[in-house]
Every structure is written in structure tokens, then in C-alpha cells.
Design a protein around this motif. Sequence first.
Motif, PDB file in Angstrom:
ATOM      1  N   THR A 455       0.826  -1.208   0.000  1.00  0.00           N
ATOM      2  CA  THR A 455       0.000   0.000   0.000  1.00  0.00           C
ATOM      3  C   THR A 455       0.858   1.254   0.000  1.00  0.00           C
ATOM      4  N   LEU A 456       1.912   1.259   0.816  1.00  0.00           N
ATOM      5  CA  LEU A 456       2.796   2.427   0.854  1.00  0.00           C
ATOM      6  C   LEU A 456       3.465   2.634  -0.500  1.00  0.00           C
ATOM      7  N   GLY A 457       3.918   1.544  -1.126  1.00  0.00           N
ATOM      8  CA  GLY A 457       4.527   1.657  -2.451  1.00  0.00           C
ATOM      9  C   GLY A 457       3.559   2.213  -3.473  1.00  0.00           C
ATOM     10  N   SER A 458       2.298   1.803  -3.374  1.00  0.00           N
ATOM     11  CA  SER A 458       1.285   2.286  -4.311  1.00  0.00           C
ATOM     12  C   SER A 458       0.972   3.765  -4.087  1.00  0.00           C
ATOM     13  N   ILE A 459       0.946   4.186  -2.813  1.00  0.00           N
ATOM     14  CA  ILE A 459       0.704   5.606  -2.510  1.00  0.00           C
ATOM     15  C   ILE A 459       1.855   6.465  -3.037  1.00  0.00           C
ATOM     16  N   LEU A 460       3.086   5.996  -2.818  1.00  0.00           N
ATOM     17  CA  LEU A 460       4.246   6.723  -3.355  1.00  0.00           C
ATOM     18  C   LEU A 460       4.189   6.769  -4.876  1.00  0.00           C
ATOM     19  N   ALA A 461       3.784   5.657  -5.501  1.00  0.00           N
ATOM     20  CA  ALA A 461       3.681   5.620  -6.961  1.00  0.00           C
ATOM     21  C   ALA A 461       2.622   6.605  -7.455  1.00  0.00           C
ATOM     22  N   SER A 462       1.508   6.700  -6.734  1.00  0.00           N
ATOM     23  CA  SER A 462       0.455   7.650  -7.112  1.00  0.00           C
ATOM     24  C   SER A 462       0.983   9.081  -7.050  1.00  0.00           C
ATOM     25  N   LEU A 463       1.752   9.364  -6.004  1.00  0.00           N
ATOM     26  CA  LEU A 463       2.353  10.692  -5.879  1.00  0.00           C
ATOM     27  C   LEU A 463       3.376  10.925  -6.985  1.00  0.00           C
ATOM     28  N   ASN A 464       4.184   9.892  -7.292  1.00  0.00           N
ATOM     29  CA  ASN A 464       5.172  10.001  -8.378  1.00  0.00           C
ATOM     30  C   ASN A 464       4.502  10.302  -9.712  1.00  0.00           C
ATOM     31  N   ILE A 465       3.423   9.576 -10.003  1.00  0.00           N
ATOM     32  CA  ILE A 465       2.728   9.757 -11.278  1.00  0.00           C
ATOM     33  C   ILE A 465       2.145  11.157 -11.368  1.00  0.00           C
ATOM     34  N   GLN A 466       1.611  11.643 -10.261  1.00  0.00           N
ATOM     35  CA  GLN A 466       1.044  12.996 -10.241  1.00  0.00           C
ATOM     36  C   GLN A 466       2.116  14.047 -10.468  1.00  0.00           C
ATOM     37  N   GLN A 467       3.311  13.834  -9.882  1.00  0.00           N
ATOM     38  CA  GLN A 467       4.351  14.862  -9.933  1.00  0.00           C
ATOM     39  C   GLN A 467       5.162  14.827 -11.223  1.00  0.00           C
ATOM     40  N   TYR A 468       5.585  13.606 -11.641  1.00  0.00           N
ATOM     41  CA  TYR A 468       6.448  13.578 -12.843  1.00  0.00           C
ATOM     42  C   TYR A 468       6.229  12.348 -13.719  1.00  0.00           C
ATOM     43  N   ASN A 469       5.039  11.722 -13.582  1.00  0.00           N
ATOM     44  CA  ASN A 469       4.634  10.638 -14.477  1.00  0.00           C
ATOM     45  C   ASN A 469       5.701   9.550 -14.610  1.00  0.00           C
ATOM     46  N   ALA A 470       6.185   9.097 -13.483  1.00  0.00           N
ATOM     47  CA  ALA A 470       7.180   8.019 -13.454  1.00  0.00           C
ATOM     48  C   ALA A 470       7.109   7.350 -12.091  1.00  0.00           C
ATOM     49  N   SER A 472       9.288   5.988  -8.801  1.00  0.00           N
ATOM     50  CA  SER A 472      10.575   6.108  -8.113  1.00  0.00           C
ATOM     51  C   SER A 472      11.084   4.729  -7.707  1.00  0.00           C
ATOM     52  N   ALA A 473      12.377   4.669  -7.442  1.00  0.00           N
ATOM     53  CA  ALA A 473      12.981   3.414  -6.987  1.00  0.00           C
ATOM     54  C   ALA A 473      12.391   2.987  -5.644  1.00  0.00           C
ATOM     55  N   GLU A 474      12.087   3.979  -4.778  1.00  0.00           N
ATOM     56  CA  GLU A 474      11.510   3.663  -3.461  1.00  0.00           C
ATOM     57  C   GLU A 474      10.155   2.976  -3.611  1.00  0.00           C
ATOM     58  N   ALA A 475       9.331   3.498  -4.522  1.00  0.00           N
ATOM     59  CA  ALA A 475       8.004   2.906  -4.720  1.00  0.00           C
ATOM     60  C   ALA A 475       8.123   1.470  -5.221  1.00  0.00           C
ATOM     61  N   LEU A 476       8.998   1.241  -6.184  1.00  0.00           N
ATOM     62  CA  LEU A 476       9.174  -0.106  -6.732  1.00  0.00           C
ATOM     63  C   LEU A 476       9.740  -1.066  -5.694  1.00  0.00           C
ATOM     64  N   THR A 477      10.650  -0.581  -4.853  1.00  0.00           N
ATOM     65  CA  THR A 477      11.222  -1.432  -3.801  1.00  0.00           C
ATOM     66  C   THR A 477      10.148  -1.864  -2.813  1.00  0.00           C
ATOM     67  N   LEU A 478       9.308  -0.917  -2.416  1.00  0.00           N
ATOM     68  CA  LEU A 478       8.246  -1.247  -1.464  1.00  0.00           C
ATOM     69  C   LEU A 478       7.236  -2.206  -2.079  1.00  0.00           C
ATOM     70  N   ILE A 479       6.881  -1.968  -3.336  1.00  0.00           N
ATOM     71  CA  ILE A 479       5.952  -2.866  -4.016  1.00  0.00           C
ATOM     72  C   ILE A 479       6.523  -4.277  -4.072  1.00  0.00           C
ATOM     73  N   ALA A 495       0.814  -3.995 -11.863  1.00  0.00           N
ATOM     74  CA  ALA A 495       0.333  -3.903 -13.245  1.00  0.00           C
ATOM     75  C   ALA A 495      -0.533  -2.666 -13.438  1.00  0.00           C
ATOM     76  N   SER A 496      -1.329  -2.333 -12.438  1.00  0.00           N
ATOM     77  CA  SER A 496      -2.203  -1.169 -12.514  1.00  0.00           C
ATOM     78  C   SER A 496      -1.400   0.127 -12.594  1.00  0.00           C
ATOM     79  N   MET A 497      -0.319   0.195 -11.805  1.00  0.00           N
ATOM     80  CA  MET A 497       0.557   1.382 -11.877  1.00  0.00           C
ATOM     81  C   MET A 497       1.154   1.526 -13.269  1.00  0.00           C
ATOM     82  N   LEU A 498       1.654   0.416 -13.817  1.00  0.00           N
ATOM     83  CA  LEU A 498       2.260   0.453 -15.154  1.00  0.00           C
ATOM     84  C   LEU A 498       1.225   0.843 -16.206  1.00  0.00           C
ATOM     85  N   HIS A 499      -0.012   0.387 -15.998  1.00  0.00           N
ATOM     86  CA  HIS A 499      -1.092   0.743 -16.923  1.00  0.00           C
ATOM     87  C   HIS A 499      -1.324   2.255 -16.918  1.00  0.00           C
TER      88      HIS A 499
END
Length: 697
Positions: A455-470, A472-479, A495-499
Motif C-alpha cells: 500500500t505504501l509503495g502504491s501511494i508513493l507511486a500515485s504521488l510520483n505519477i502525479q508529480q512527474y509521471n514516473a 521512483s525506486a523507493e516505490a518499486l522497492t516497497l511494491i 500492473a495497474s501502476m504500469l497501466h
Amino acid sequence: MFQQPGYIENVSLRLSEVLADIGVDERIVQKRRRAWLLNESMTTILQDAHVSTYYLGSQSEGTTTLGLHSDTDILHCVNDFYVIQDWADWKPGVLNYLMIQDETVSSGYCLLQLLRDDAPLPHNDVLNPYYLFRDRTGRILLKNTSLLAATAGAFEGGVRHGPAYAKQEQPGFTDSDTVCAYPCKSWPLQARQWLDQQGVGQWPSDEMKRYCRNTGCFVVGVGSQENEELEWRISTSLAERCLMFNLNITQIRCYILMKMILKTFIKPYSGDTVSSFMCKTVLFHCIANTHSNVWRENNLLVCLTLCLFVLYNSILNENCPHFIIPGNNLMRGHISHAYKPYILEILKYIINSEGRALLEIECDDLGARIQLKLSNLHSEFEIKSSDISGDLILSIAQLSALNIEPRLYSITNSSYKEAIQTLLKYIFKLVIISNQCQGLDKTACSLIVSCFCTTLGSILASLNIQQYNALSAEALTLISCGLNTDVASSKLKLASMLHCLGDTQREDIVLRDIEESYELNIVEPVCTCHAFIRQPYRRGFYALADNHNEEAIQYTTASCVTFLPCEINCVPHELRHEMFRSTQEDLAFRGRDDYWMDWAVVDSLPYLYYLQYKTCRNLGKHEEKQRALFNLIRTIDQEPNLGHRETALNLLGQCMEQEDRAKDSLECYLLSLNERERNNAAKFHICRLLSTLVNDQ
């Protein structure tokens, strides 16, 4: 009695075989204990220091069967109170209560006297007359109703029975009896003599008694009939669990047979006049007063008869001394004169039947199974050990989710910063506990922390996508830390994040990996969001569960895929509508446990096929797209244990819209409303679709 040569041994061995067939053997007993102690660890680890939770009784002891339908006995220990028996144990700055066990108190009970928190002296003021009472000697005593009043709100929907709240749980869960108690670190004075006693059976051993002494005791908010409001019952539940854990398989089988006799012959006519705890106490006394070599598989019938004979005499004399606190007569005031003659007569009949009465027991088809065994016929009944193992695996997966979901609910409306900080706090806590413990506590930490990491990795990924559409290594590590929590849910989040990033190639690789791992004849969906009647599990699931413990969760279960509002940028727009499913009118029809309705939640298998449909459509793979669409339709139609069929239908409806099949999409939304009439995004989809059709025309 038992005159025919070899009769005792033959019937005892056949009876032992039958009980093994229905899951009463060493292996299944140990699996039951491991599963429930793991559930206990998962529940307690996430609680703060103010409360400890214990799973007691038949489920955690392994002394039940599928047919007995035993409740789950839960004890919540409230650690804010410090109950002492010796003035030397007084602590400054906390609520101290002195346990009074004098001639004015019934055996097995006590009074709780309020002490000052600044000095080891009695408190002199009645601060709250609803909770406190000054007796004739001037002592300020705590009423037992205070505990019930303080905890009643936590058991909404439960029915009070004495100190417990009985609750009929949702389908797929056992009913529960929940008791709240205060802890006392020291062994009760009334049980000190028990530590020095030793019967002919040399049981319990000195080592067991040392362990029991160190468990202390609890005080439970219920008094005797003489002093119902002021007395507190002394509970030695943890010591009793220790004794149960040290029974051999014949003793366990004897206890289970006694409970089956209660269920079949006594409870239908006299209710709870004779309780299973009385039977357990009788068993303890019999074990302590017989040589250990009596308790053998080929002597089970004699052991059962001995226990029933002692139970008969206890009821006749209306005297069943508590095994640890013998001054407490469990039958005092409990044996109704209206029922007593019948109970004695039926016990006499069973004892004199030399085992034939057991043929009348329908619980777990016991009687029919015994008849087949004695006739040397092949059993027409399936062995149930795999069914039990499957239930245990599902219970661990479900309780893990039930412990995590309230913590996620606490951050439902949080900002990114608040949600990240909260989840990090939980993760750090679990890592610290894991480093300091071993065994089941360590396993519990591992099961829970991976879900928080996802969940934390997904929240970080959501923030990453909002800020710079990518990402982060931290999000992928947590996932990656939670990818093997179960078969599919965490990987589907990836898969949903990559989508949402438009990384279709990598998404396609992840989805292929999930499909390869998702064995359709093995994997069971897990949903704890709401009550629904589960259909029988897959045979492959049963078989795999029977040979494994909690590690089987990652191969045999697929939890719901859950997205919080702060994960919204990782959610395809077709699924985002689920976060806004409720109209203002719908909100009034939500229950207290319907917090998931503010999230996007979907079962793993239909979400897999939905993402495959979208991916193949984007890649121009027409045949694979149609296969994914067919699989989605088939899953919605044929998978019996979907928890969110309405959500899957909403996704299918939007796929149909993209296929220019407006009529089919409308049918999907209407079917969705049939599944869930309120709090359903299908209403929005129908309005939107009709508006589009009208405007196009």
C-alpha cells in the motif's frame, strides 16, 4: 460391562479411527493450534499496549470438529488497570486495584478495591458512584458493571451472556463469544494449594505448573449469585490452555466425544445446563486421578465411560469443583431440578450402552461412520482433514485482512504526507517487533508488513505519477516487498501502476506472470469486505492446504485488490468510479463496517482479465483481447466466491462500451444493480451511457 473378549479394544480402535477421519488426530490438532495462535499474534501485534487479545477455547485448543460448529472464544485484556494481590506490587502513577479474597467473597471470585496512585494506601473518595461503591468497612470497590459499560460499544450487534458478548458472524466466519478482562500478573491466592497437589496420574507435571503460575490470571466482570454487582470472577484461562495443550490425542478425543454427547442428547432438551467447560473440568480431574497408561487409543471407550461416570456423579451431587480453584463449584445453582432427572437418565443410558449410544450421534456423521468401521465396510464419507486445513488457511488470510483494513481506513481521507507517515509508523513498528521475537510472532509480522509495504509503495507511486509521471525506486522497492503476499493482488497493483503510466509492454509481462501463477483449480478468492455465503472451495485448494500451513496463502489465495483515494493515480479511470459509488441518499444505507465503499475494490481474477483486455487492446492484439473479454465474462458468470461481482460487472460494462456494444453494457450495469442495489457506481454508468446515447441520436 465389556464382557466380550476384545470388545473394548476393537470398539476403541474403530472409534479412534473414525475421529481421525473427521480431523481429530495429532496433525490436525497441531494445525488448528498453530493457525489460531498465529491469528492471536496478528491481532495483538497491531494493537497498542492498552489491549492484549487471546483466542481461547475449542478453536485454539484444537478440540473441535466441523460438525460441532464451535464458537471462537476471544478475551480482550485491558492493560490500563493494575490488579495486585500483594501491597508490595503497588505501582505509582497507575490505576491500582487490590484483589480481595476473604470470607465475604465466593470462592473463585474477588473484590477489587481502588488504591491511591501516589501512595500504597486505600482510596477514600467515591469518584464515580456509577462505577464505584463504598462498602460497610469503608473500602472503595469497583463494580463489575464498569467493565461492561466501558466495552459495550465495541460489541455492537452482540448479545450479552454473563460477562461475554455472543455475536453471530458473517458467513464463512465462526460465531464469537467475546469477554473483556483485567490482568493480574500474580497467581491467584485461591489456587496456590493446587500448585502443590499431585494426583496418582502425576499430572499436571511440575513444569506445567511452573508455566501456569507464571501466566497469572484475569478478573472478569461477573459476580456470583450472592454478590452479582461487586464480585469479579477469577479466570485462569491461560493456565487451562496450557493444560489442554498437554493432553494426548486419546484425552482430546474423549473430550470431543463428551461435547458430541452434550450436543446430541442433552442440549436439545436442557440447553446449557451442562456446559463444555464442565466436561473439560471433569476430564482434568479424571486425568489427574488415573495412571497415564489408561489413556490409550485402544482404551478410548473405557476412558469415555470413566468421564461420563464422573460427570454423572457431579450432576447427581450438584458439585463440580473447578480444577485449579477447587473451592469454586461450577455446578452450584446451575443444575435445574426440572432437567436433572432427565440428564442423569440419559447419562446412565449412554454409560450402560457400552458404546452403542454413540451410533445415534449425527454430528460429523459419527454414528454412521462407526457402523461402517465395525462392519469392515468402505466408508462412503470423505475424510475431512483437507476441509479443516482449507478453513484454517482461509481464516488466517481473512483475519490478516481484517486486522489491516481498519488501519487503512484511518488514512482514507489523509493527505499523501499523512498517509505515508502513518504507514511508515506501522512498518517500523512491525520490523522492530520482528527483530525482537521469533516463532509465530515473527511470522505474524511478516504476513502483515508486506501488505503495508504494498500500500505504501502504491501511494508513493500515485504521488510520483502525479508529480512527474514516473515510478521512483523507493516505490518499486516497497511494491516488491509485498509481491508474494498472495497469488495476485499485489502484482495486480504493480500492473495497474504500469497501466496508468502507459508502460504497456511491462504491464503485459506482469499480467502474463500473474496468469501463469493463478491456477484456476487451486486459487480461492478472499474477500472480507462484507458478508456473503461462500460456496465449497476447489478440490485443488483443499489438497494444497492440507499439506501446508500459513505459507500456502501465497500459492492458494487471491485477495481483493484495494485502492485508497490517495492511490487514485494508480487506478484506471474505469475503476476510479468505485470510489464515488454512493449518492447522498446511499450513505444512510451503509453499515459500520462498510468503510471499503470509499475505496476502489475489485476481486483479483476479474481485474486480471480486465487489465489484459485493456493491454491487448492498446497493443492491437485482437485475438488475445477477445480471449481476455471472454475470460472476464466467464469469471463473472461462473466464479462462485466473488465478493465484488457488481464491480466486475461495471468494468465489463465499460469494456462493452469500448466494443460499441451499448445494449450489452447497459445489461451489465443493470445486472450490477441486481447484485447491489445501493452504493453502486452502476447508477452513474447508466446515467452516463443513456446521456451519451441520447446526445448521439
